[in-house]
Design a protein around this motif. Structure first.
Motif, PDB file in Angstrom:
ATOM      1  N   LEU A   5       2.565   2.380 -10.842  1.00 32.89           N
ATOM      2  CA  LEU A   5       2.203   1.096 -11.444  1.00 32.89           C
ATOM      3  C   LEU A   5       1.994   0.028 -10.389  1.00 32.89           C
ATOM      4  CD1 LEU A   5       4.849   1.135 -14.292  1.00 32.89           C
ATOM      5  CD2 LEU A   5       2.429   1.667 -14.482  1.00 32.89           C
ATOM      6  N   GLY A   6       1.111  -0.883 -10.665  1.00 34.43           N
ATOM      7  CA  GLY A   6       0.914  -2.034  -9.798  1.00 34.43           C
ATOM      8  C   GLY A   6      -0.097  -1.798  -8.699  1.00 34.43           C
ATOM      9  N   TYR A   7      -0.015  -2.660  -7.714  1.00 30.35           N
ATOM     10  CA  TYR A   7      -0.968  -2.674  -6.614  1.00 30.35           C
ATOM     11  C   TYR A   7      -0.236  -2.608  -5.287  1.00 30.35           C
ATOM     12  CZ  TYR A   7      -4.145  -4.153 -10.241  1.00 30.35           C
ATOM     13  OH  TYR A   7      -4.894  -4.200 -11.393  1.00 30.35           O
ATOM     14  N   ILE A   8      -0.976  -2.296  -4.269  1.00 30.61           N
ATOM     15  CA  ILE A   8      -0.444  -2.268  -2.909  1.00 30.61           C
ATOM     16  C   ILE A   8      -1.408  -3.027  -2.012  1.00 30.61           C
ATOM     17  CG2 ILE A   8      -1.505  -0.074  -2.245  1.00 30.61           C
ATOM     18  CD1 ILE A   8       2.019  -0.695  -1.342  1.00 30.61           C
ATOM     19  N   THR A   9      -0.871  -3.814  -1.112  1.00 32.00           N
ATOM     20  CA  THR A   9      -1.679  -4.486  -0.111  1.00 32.00           C
ATOM     21  C   THR A   9      -1.453  -3.766   1.209  1.00 32.00           C
ATOM     22  OG1 THR A   9      -1.523  -6.619  -1.209  1.00 32.00           O
ATOM     23  CG2 THR A   9      -2.092  -6.649   1.119  1.00 32.00           C
ATOM     24  N   VAL A  10      -2.542  -3.380   1.840  1.00 32.95           N
ATOM     25  CA  VAL A  10      -2.462  -2.644   3.087  1.00 32.95           C
ATOM     26  C   VAL A  10      -3.129  -3.474   4.174  1.00 32.95           C
ATOM     27  CG1 VAL A  10      -3.076  -0.501   4.281  1.00 32.95           C
ATOM     28  CG2 VAL A  10      -2.557  -0.457   1.827  1.00 32.95           C
ATOM     29  N   ASN A  11      -2.380  -3.780   5.202  1.00 33.75           N
ATOM     30  CA  ASN A  11      -2.930  -4.466   6.372  1.00 33.75           C
ATOM     31  C   ASN A  11      -3.200  -3.408   7.425  1.00 33.75           C
ATOM     32  OD1 ASN A  11      -2.792  -7.020   5.266  1.00 33.75           O
ATOM     33  ND2 ASN A  11      -0.749  -7.410   6.071  1.00 33.75           N
TER      34      ASN A  11
ATOM     35  N   GLN B  69      -7.341  -6.650   5.457  1.00 28.03           N
ATOM     36  CA  GLN B  69      -6.387  -6.656   4.360  1.00 28.03           C
ATOM     37  C   GLN B  69      -7.076  -5.994   3.180  1.00 28.03           C
ATOM     38  OE1 GLN B  69      -5.041 -10.426   2.516  1.00 28.03           O
ATOM     39  NE2 GLN B  69      -3.018  -9.669   3.092  1.00 28.03           N
ATOM     40  N   ILE B  70      -6.429  -4.971   2.638  1.00 27.45           N
ATOM     41  CA  ILE B  70      -7.028  -4.181   1.574  1.00 27.45           C
ATOM     42  C   ILE B  70      -6.063  -4.172   0.391  1.00 27.45           C
ATOM     43  CG2 ILE B  70      -7.942  -1.908   0.952  1.00 27.45           C
ATOM     44  CD1 ILE B  70      -7.930  -1.469   4.151  1.00 27.45           C
ATOM     45  N   LEU B  71      -6.586  -4.454  -0.788  1.00 31.94           N
ATOM     46  CA  LEU B  71      -5.803  -4.433  -2.006  1.00 31.94           C
ATOM     47  C   LEU B  71      -6.294  -3.272  -2.854  1.00 31.94           C
ATOM     48  CD1 LEU B  71      -3.654  -5.997  -3.669  1.00 31.94           C
ATOM     49  CD2 LEU B  71      -5.550  -7.231  -4.715  1.00 31.94           C
ATOM     50  N   THR B  72      -5.368  -2.445  -3.341  1.00 30.72           N
ATOM     51  CA  THR B  72      -5.764  -1.289  -4.142  1.00 30.72           C
ATOM     52  C   THR B  72      -4.670  -0.947  -5.152  1.00 30.72           C
ATOM     53  OG1 THR B  72      -6.626   0.971  -4.010  1.00 30.72           O
ATOM     54  CG2 THR B  72      -4.806   0.445  -2.561  1.00 30.72           C
ATOM     55  N   PRO B  73      -5.037  -0.344  -6.272  1.00 27.42           N
ATOM     56  CA  PRO B  73      -4.001   0.144  -7.189  1.00 27.42           C
ATOM     57  C   PRO B  73      -3.137   1.188  -6.469  1.00 27.42           C
ATOM     58  CG  PRO B  73      -6.141   0.129  -8.264  1.00 27.42           C
ATOM     59  CD  PRO B  73      -6.382  -0.149  -6.810  1.00 27.42           C
ATOM     60  N   ARG B  74      -1.862   1.227  -6.787  1.00 28.35           N
ATOM     61  CA  ARG B  74      -0.951   2.148  -6.119  1.00 28.35           C
ATOM     62  C   ARG B  74      -1.361   3.604  -6.282  1.00 28.35           C
ATOM     63  NH1 ARG B  74       4.441   2.214  -7.684  1.00 28.35           N
ATOM     64  NH2 ARG B  74       4.628   3.794  -6.107  1.00 28.35           N
ATOM     65  N   LYS B  75      -2.049   3.922  -7.369  1.00 26.30           N
ATOM     66  CA  LYS B  75      -2.436   5.320  -7.571  1.00 26.30           C
ATOM     67  C   LYS B  75      -3.441   5.792  -6.526  1.00 26.30           C
ATOM     68  CE  LYS B  75      -5.735   4.190 -11.228  1.00 26.30           C
ATOM     69  NZ  LYS B  75      -6.059   4.393 -12.633  1.00 26.30           N
TER      70      LYS B  75
END
Length: 189
Positions: free
Chosen positions: A89-95, A132-138
């Motif tokens: 569930l949710g999102y992850i931000t990846v730097n 900076q990348i935002l993506t769903p956790r899946k």
């Protein structure tokens, strides 16, 4: 049936695995702000908890029941974590910081449907490309694999954002652009 020690231990073990799995899932939904779903799960959680604890308390003279309760609790934590991984569930931000600012990192990721904000940075050993990348956790693991395939030396830091507001990216994710781009991944890299 409950007079058989093996049956009693098995029931206590299974009940506690189910209870702790519910507990873990409820906590996740609570932390994600989904209070009504968390409350709904808590109804089942507490029923299972009362049944399991009642079985152990009625038979405290049997150490194997207490041990089964403890083992069931530990296994429930593992099962709950596995369920959480599958729900993602949710999102992850990846730097990401790439040591090669000249590669078309940003374009390749955008072609795959990821929302990317990038800028040039300067590190200890020279120019860098920061993203900076935002993506769903899946899609988190798939994103890491994609990043490594573009730049195996990329520096990656990930965290979970508490709140997301605005931007074009949210609309793209709702359309399922990232999910559909899975087939195109080999072509874009």
């Amino acid at each position: 049936m409950l007079e058989n020690p093996l049956v009693m231990v098995t029931i206590i073990l299974v009940v506690n695995i189910v209870y702790v799995s519910f507990f873990t899932i409820r906590m996740i939904f609570t932390l994600k702000g989904q209070r009504y779903f968390a409350a709904f799960i808590s109804m089942f959680e507490i029923v299972v908890y009362i049944v399991g604890l009642g079985l152990v308390l009625e038979n405290l003279d049997r150490i194997e029941n207490v041990i089964a309760y403890a083992i069931g609790y530990a296994l429930g934590v593992i099962v709950g974590m596995k369920i959480e991984e599958k729900l993602a569930l949710g999102y992850i931000t990846v730097n990401v910081i790439s040591s090669d600012p000249d590669i078309e990192f940003t374009r390749k990721l955008r072609d795959l449907g990821y929302g990317v904000t990038s800028w040039f940075a300067y590190g200890m050993e020279g120019d860098r490309l920061a993203m900076q990348i935002l993506t769903p956790r899946k899609y988190e693991l798939k994103l890491y694999d994609t990043i490594r395939s573009i730049d195996s030396k990329a520096f990656i830091i990930a965290y979970e954002p508490k709140q997301i507001h605005g931007g074009f990216w949210v609309k793209q994710v709702k359309k399922g652009k990232i999910k559909k781009s899975g087939e195109k991944q080999e072509d874009a890299i």
